[in-house]
Design a protein around this motif. Sequence first.
Motif, PDB file in Angstrom:
ATOM      1  N   ARG A 124       3.468   7.299 -12.067  1.00 47.52           N
ATOM      2  CA  ARG A 124       2.399   6.303 -12.050  1.00 47.52           C
ATOM      3  C   ARG A 124       2.991   4.899 -12.149  1.00 47.52           C
ATOM      4  NH1 ARG A 124      -2.044   7.894 -10.093  1.00 47.52           N
ATOM      5  NH2 ARG A 124      -3.071   6.194 -11.188  1.00 47.52           N
ATOM      6  N   ARG A 125       2.273   3.954 -11.578  1.00 52.27           N
ATOM      7  CA  ARG A 125       2.647   2.545 -11.675  1.00 52.27           C
ATOM      8  C   ARG A 125       1.558   1.780 -12.398  1.00 52.27           C
ATOM      9  NH1 ARG A 125       6.951   0.742  -9.026  1.00 52.27           N
ATOM     10  NH2 ARG A 125       7.964   2.138  -7.522  1.00 52.27           N
ATOM     11  N   CYS A 126       1.950   0.679 -13.016  1.00 50.79           N
ATOM     12  CA  CYS A 126       0.989  -0.156 -13.739  1.00 50.79           C
ATOM     13  C   CYS A 126       0.007  -0.772 -12.758  1.00 50.79           C
ATOM     14  CB  CYS A 126       1.726  -1.249 -14.511  1.00 50.79           C
ATOM     15  SG  CYS A 126       0.625  -2.374 -15.405  1.00 50.79           S
ATOM     16  N   GLY A 127      -1.279  -0.678 -13.056  1.00 50.70           N
ATOM     17  CA  GLY A 127      -2.299  -1.250 -12.191  1.00 50.70           C
ATOM     18  C   GLY A 127      -2.359  -2.756 -12.243  1.00 50.70           C
TER      19      GLY A 127
ATOM     20  N   CYS B 147       0.760  -5.081 -13.237  1.00 49.24           N
ATOM     21  CA  CYS B 147       2.019  -5.700 -12.794  1.00 49.24           C
ATOM     22  C   CYS B 147       2.754  -4.872 -11.759  1.00 49.24           C
ATOM     23  CB  CYS B 147       2.919  -5.984 -13.985  1.00 49.24           C
ATOM     24  SG  CYS B 147       3.584  -4.486 -14.775  1.00 49.24           S
ATOM     25  N   ARG B 148       2.276  -3.669 -11.479  1.00 48.56           N
ATOM     26  CA  ARG B 148       2.844  -2.752 -10.488  1.00 48.56           C
ATOM     27  C   ARG B 148       4.226  -2.232 -10.857  1.00 48.56           C
ATOM     28  NH1 ARG B 148      -0.863  -0.416  -8.731  1.00 48.56           N
ATOM     29  NH2 ARG B 148       0.508   0.448  -7.120  1.00 48.56           N
ATOM     30  N   SER B 149       4.636  -2.366 -12.101  1.00 52.10           N
ATOM     31  CA  SER B 149       5.916  -1.811 -12.523  1.00 52.10           C
ATOM     32  C   SER B 149       5.802  -0.298 -12.624  1.00 52.10           C
ATOM     33  CB  SER B 149       6.342  -2.393 -13.864  1.00 52.10           C
ATOM     34  OG  SER B 149       5.418  -2.041 -14.887  1.00 52.10           O
TER      35      SER B 149
ATOM     36  N   GLN C 271      -7.731   2.688 -15.389  1.00 55.68           N
ATOM     37  CA  GLN C 271      -6.536   2.295 -14.659  1.00 55.68           C
ATOM     38  C   GLN C 271      -5.320   2.308 -15.582  1.00 55.68           C
ATOM     39  OE1 GLN C 271      -6.393   1.713 -11.295  1.00 55.68           O
ATOM     40  NE2 GLN C 271      -8.514   2.459 -11.389  1.00 55.68           N
TER      41      GLN C 271
ATOM     42  N   ARG D 247      -1.932   1.155 -17.379  1.00 55.31           N
ATOM     43  CA  ARG D 247      -1.290  -0.103 -17.759  1.00 55.31           C
ATOM     44  C   ARG D 247       0.036   0.223 -18.436  1.00 55.31           C
ATOM     45  NH1 ARG D 247      -4.670  -1.649 -14.873  1.00 55.31           N
ATOM     46  NH2 ARG D 247      -6.327  -3.198 -15.242  1.00 55.31           N
ATOM     47  N   CYS D 248       1.070  -0.536 -18.121  1.00 59.74           N
ATOM     48  CA  CYS D 248       2.337  -0.368 -18.830  1.00 59.74           C
ATOM     49  C   CYS D 248       2.168  -0.878 -20.258  1.00 59.74           C
ATOM     50  CB  CYS D 248       3.458  -1.114 -18.108  1.00 59.74           C
ATOM     51  SG  CYS D 248       3.304  -2.915 -18.149  1.00 59.74           S
TER      52      CYS D 248
END
Length: 249
Positions: free
Chosen positions: A23-26, A28-30, A42, A44-45
């Motif tokens: 999964r990627r952070c919704g 920052c997209r990290s 969603q 979140r990191c």
Amino acid sequence: MSGVDPPFPVTRGPLVFQPVKRRRCGACRSGPLALLVLEDGQPRCLDCADLGHLVFLPRGDSALTRRAREESGLSAVVVRFHRRRGRYERQGVLVEEDGLARAEARCLADAEARARRRERDAVRRAAEDVRFVAAFAQEIRRLFPGCPEARARAVAGHAGLRGSGRVGRSAAGRALSEGAVTAAVRAAVRHGDTPYDRLLMAGVARREARARVGGTVQAVLERWAVSDPAGSGDPAGSGGPAGSSGPAG
């Protein structure tokens, strides 16, 4: 959300997930994320969820975990979904680094006292287990008077093994309910007195394997349900079963 399956467990404070899938952070997209928080469905990191300053403490030391949460103004429970068991399981906690240090100091200060308490608890649990297995075996003999005493003790010891998750450790098993005791005996006969295990190893589906040996299992249970004046306790009858005589859950 893919990778995190509801319903979510109820915890005190934030809940953090170890995702099953990448999964990627919704925000920052990290990613891919080792840990994430859900906000409005969603991911979140930890940094975007304002938890990035916390450190991960794996499960395993209950005293340290409890004290680390006590010493931390902010903490979070970390869970992961176990697909086979169909539930979330705790993996550890996120705590403040200073709080963890204080908790470790507290644990070191009374480590000797806690070790002695663990030893006493282990002795007490061992005595409780001996009494429970004896009671379970006695109940087997009451329900199945034709079952040999040694076999009843073996079945009880196997079914009642602490931490095994077997029927003897269930609430019904601890209450010595007739259904739980019968289920333990049935499982022991299935594995020990029929070719059930060999069928599974040969690739036969579990339900089909159970159906094939069901008649043999029922015949043994019916024979054991009758008192055996001779005390022979032959579980298989003439010809004998295929399989060992030890209990298996």
